[in-house]
Design an enzyme around this catalytic site. Sequence first.
Site, PDB file in Angstrom:
ATOM      1  N   ARG A 173     -13.031  -2.175   1.589  1.00 50.52           N
ATOM      2  CA  ARG A 173     -12.176  -3.276   2.024  1.00 50.52           C
ATOM      3  C   ARG A 173     -10.786  -2.710   2.278  1.00 50.52           C
ATOM      4  O   ARG A 173     -10.209  -2.053   1.409  1.00 50.52           O
ATOM      5  CB  ARG A 173     -12.118  -4.340   0.940  1.00 50.52           C
ATOM      6  CG  ARG A 173     -11.252  -5.485   1.351  1.00 50.52           C
ATOM      7  CD  ARG A 173     -11.280  -6.596   0.350  1.00 50.52           C
ATOM      8  NE  ARG A 173     -10.454  -7.682   0.840  1.00 50.52           N
ATOM      9  CZ  ARG A 173     -10.281  -8.812   0.205  1.00 50.52           C
ATOM     10  NH1 ARG A 173     -10.888  -9.029  -0.934  1.00 50.52           N
ATOM     11  NH2 ARG A 173      -9.500  -9.744   0.716  1.00 50.52           N
ATOM     12  N   GLU A 197     -17.329 -11.936   0.444  1.00 50.41           N
ATOM     13  CA  GLU A 197     -16.713 -10.852   1.222  1.00 50.41           C
ATOM     14  C   GLU A 197     -17.482  -9.545   1.059  1.00 50.41           C
ATOM     15  O   GLU A 197     -17.632  -8.792   2.013  1.00 50.41           O
ATOM     16  CB  GLU A 197     -15.253 -10.679   0.779  1.00 50.41           C
ATOM     17  CG  GLU A 197     -14.385 -11.820   1.287  1.00 50.41           C
ATOM     18  CD  GLU A 197     -13.101 -11.991   0.505  1.00 50.41           C
ATOM     19  OE1 GLU A 197     -13.174 -12.368  -0.691  1.00 50.41           O
ATOM     20  OE2 GLU A 197     -12.028 -11.775   1.066  1.00 50.41           O
ATOM     21  N   ARG A 214       2.590 -17.985  -4.639  1.00 53.81           N
ATOM     22  CA  ARG A 214       3.346 -17.835  -3.390  1.00 53.81           C
ATOM     23  C   ARG A 214       3.808 -19.205  -2.895  1.00 53.81           C
ATOM     24  O   ARG A 214       3.053 -20.176  -2.966  1.00 53.81           O
ATOM     25  CB  ARG A 214       2.471 -17.191  -2.302  1.00 53.81           C
ATOM     26  CG  ARG A 214       2.079 -15.761  -2.595  1.00 53.81           C
ATOM     27  CD  ARG A 214       1.427 -15.136  -1.362  1.00 53.81           C
ATOM     28  NE  ARG A 214       0.789 -13.881  -1.690  1.00 53.81           N
ATOM     29  CZ  ARG A 214      -0.529 -13.651  -1.590  1.00 53.81           C
ATOM     30  NH1 ARG A 214      -1.331 -14.596  -1.138  1.00 53.81           N
ATOM     31  NH2 ARG A 214      -1.022 -12.473  -1.907  1.00 53.81           N
ATOM     32  N   HIS A 222      -7.376 -12.485   4.641  1.00 55.05           N
ATOM     33  CA  HIS A 222      -8.659 -13.070   4.200  1.00 55.05           C
ATOM     34  C   HIS A 222      -9.661 -13.068   5.353  1.00 55.05           C
ATOM     35  O   HIS A 222     -10.585 -13.884   5.389  1.00 55.05           O
ATOM     36  CB  HIS A 222      -8.511 -14.542   3.739  1.00 55.05           C
ATOM     37  CG  HIS A 222      -7.722 -14.750   2.488  1.00 55.05           C
ATOM     38  ND1 HIS A 222      -6.842 -15.803   2.333  1.00 55.05           N
ATOM     39  CD2 HIS A 222      -7.684 -14.064   1.320  1.00 55.05           C
ATOM     40  CE1 HIS A 222      -6.306 -15.756   1.119  1.00 55.05           C
ATOM     41  NE2 HIS A 222      -6.798 -14.701   0.494  1.00 55.05           N
ATOM     42  N   ASN A 278     -13.216  -1.921  -3.323  1.00 53.80           N
ATOM     43  CA  ASN A 278     -11.982  -2.658  -3.038  1.00 53.80           C
ATOM     44  C   ASN A 278     -10.906  -2.062  -3.948  1.00 53.80           C
ATOM     45  O   ASN A 278     -10.832  -2.396  -5.130  1.00 53.80           O
ATOM     46  CB  ASN A 278     -12.216  -4.142  -3.328  1.00 53.80           C
ATOM     47  CG  ASN A 278     -11.004  -4.999  -3.018  1.00 53.80           C
ATOM     48  OD1 ASN A 278      -9.951  -4.495  -2.622  1.00 53.80           O
ATOM     49  ND2 ASN A 278     -11.139  -6.294  -3.217  1.00 53.80           N
TER      50      ASN A 278
END
Length: 396
Positions: free
Chosen positions: A90, A382, A238, A179, A7
């Site tokens: 990823r 993941e 955010r 996601h 990743n």
Amino acid sequence: MKILIINAGSSSLKYQLIDIQDESVIAKGLVERIGIAGSKLTHKYGDKSFELSVPMKDHTEAMGHVLDALMDKEHGVIESIAEIGAVGHRVLHGGEKITQSTVIDDYVMDVIEEYIPLGPLHNPANLMGIRACKAVMPYTPMVAVFDTAFHQTMPPKAYLYGIPRKYYTNLGIRRYGFHGTSHRYIAGEITKKLNREHSKVVICHLGNGSSLSACIDGKCADTSMGLTPLEGVLMGTRSGSLDPAVVQFISERENMTATQVVNMLNKQSGLLALSERSSDMRDVYSGAEEGDEKCRETLDVWAYGVKKYVGAYAAAMGGLDAIVFTAGIGENDWRSRASVCEGLEFLGVELDDAKNKALRGKEGLISSDTSKVQVWVIPTNEELAIARDTLALTTK
Ligand code: ADP
């Protein structure tokens, strides 16, 4: 077979070596500050770990150190690169062109490149990670697993924004969602648990970044993040959804460019901004317990926003069989789960308070025996989802 999961971020690289036979993690680690002074690799295997601080000018050098760590004489877990059967990467954005995980070839590299404007921070880093791996292990098959892919089953009514069509056709502006690897993994797990032909599920991935998805029969029907991960619920830093006119208003009043305002909405908003304390949910709870009114209000805004998405998705799907909580907040924080579910009895959601309070960081059913809607906590994984795809695609 051993599978390496990569990743890559703009100055970081996370990795995991997974034994796909028993799906165990053999070793994992993180390289930070690639190309910046103070590059550091932290490597963990079993219950041991070590650190290496050496300059690493780019991702290829970082990958070299990762392989050295994996094959280290003293700390190593493999003897040669040949033991790594495949690499799973990823990747953030595959736009509308990539709807599932795929073996990396020139076309896939071109697509990742093409979608750089939609993933300006991540796609270039993902490309660097892939190129670095190809440089140090040229004969190992590689697979790309995209964050956007799972959401590509959304119908136009869920992904079109109400703006002139030319922006969709010419610029690709629409809801993509993120996601996706986590939502897909959870959708697969909950579908097995429900064990019925048809299902309507809301998945709440609540972490530092948060997104919800509505899944019908295990497929994504809608999701809360949009063109970028900024849309949706309140997150660590955010803002989530707001009136887009806010951008222009702040920009004019504060003499900021649109880019600066959007940067502020991504990095200086959310829990951090409303609590004026921290982007970490644990700190916001501590603040509220100490009597800080801003923290208490922040928790209210957060839970109210997530709850509204659960209700909206139940309405959109015309029913609800299960809610699943996952990621840092969803897996660990019973208070947040309770505040989201509070008042949803009219939908058939009934938590078992004792079970909810007792569950932390592991899988379990937290709804009462009489609840019409099952409520689950399922830890996301993941890396494992990427490893499974990588195995399936490279042993075909
Ligand atoms: P990311 O989106 O960066 O992968 P995570 O899924 O790891 O983030 O979630 C991180 C967030 O989870 C932290 O910001 C923190 O607010 C929250 N979190 C972790 N453990 C707890 C806990 N026990 N109680 C409340 N919040 C928690």
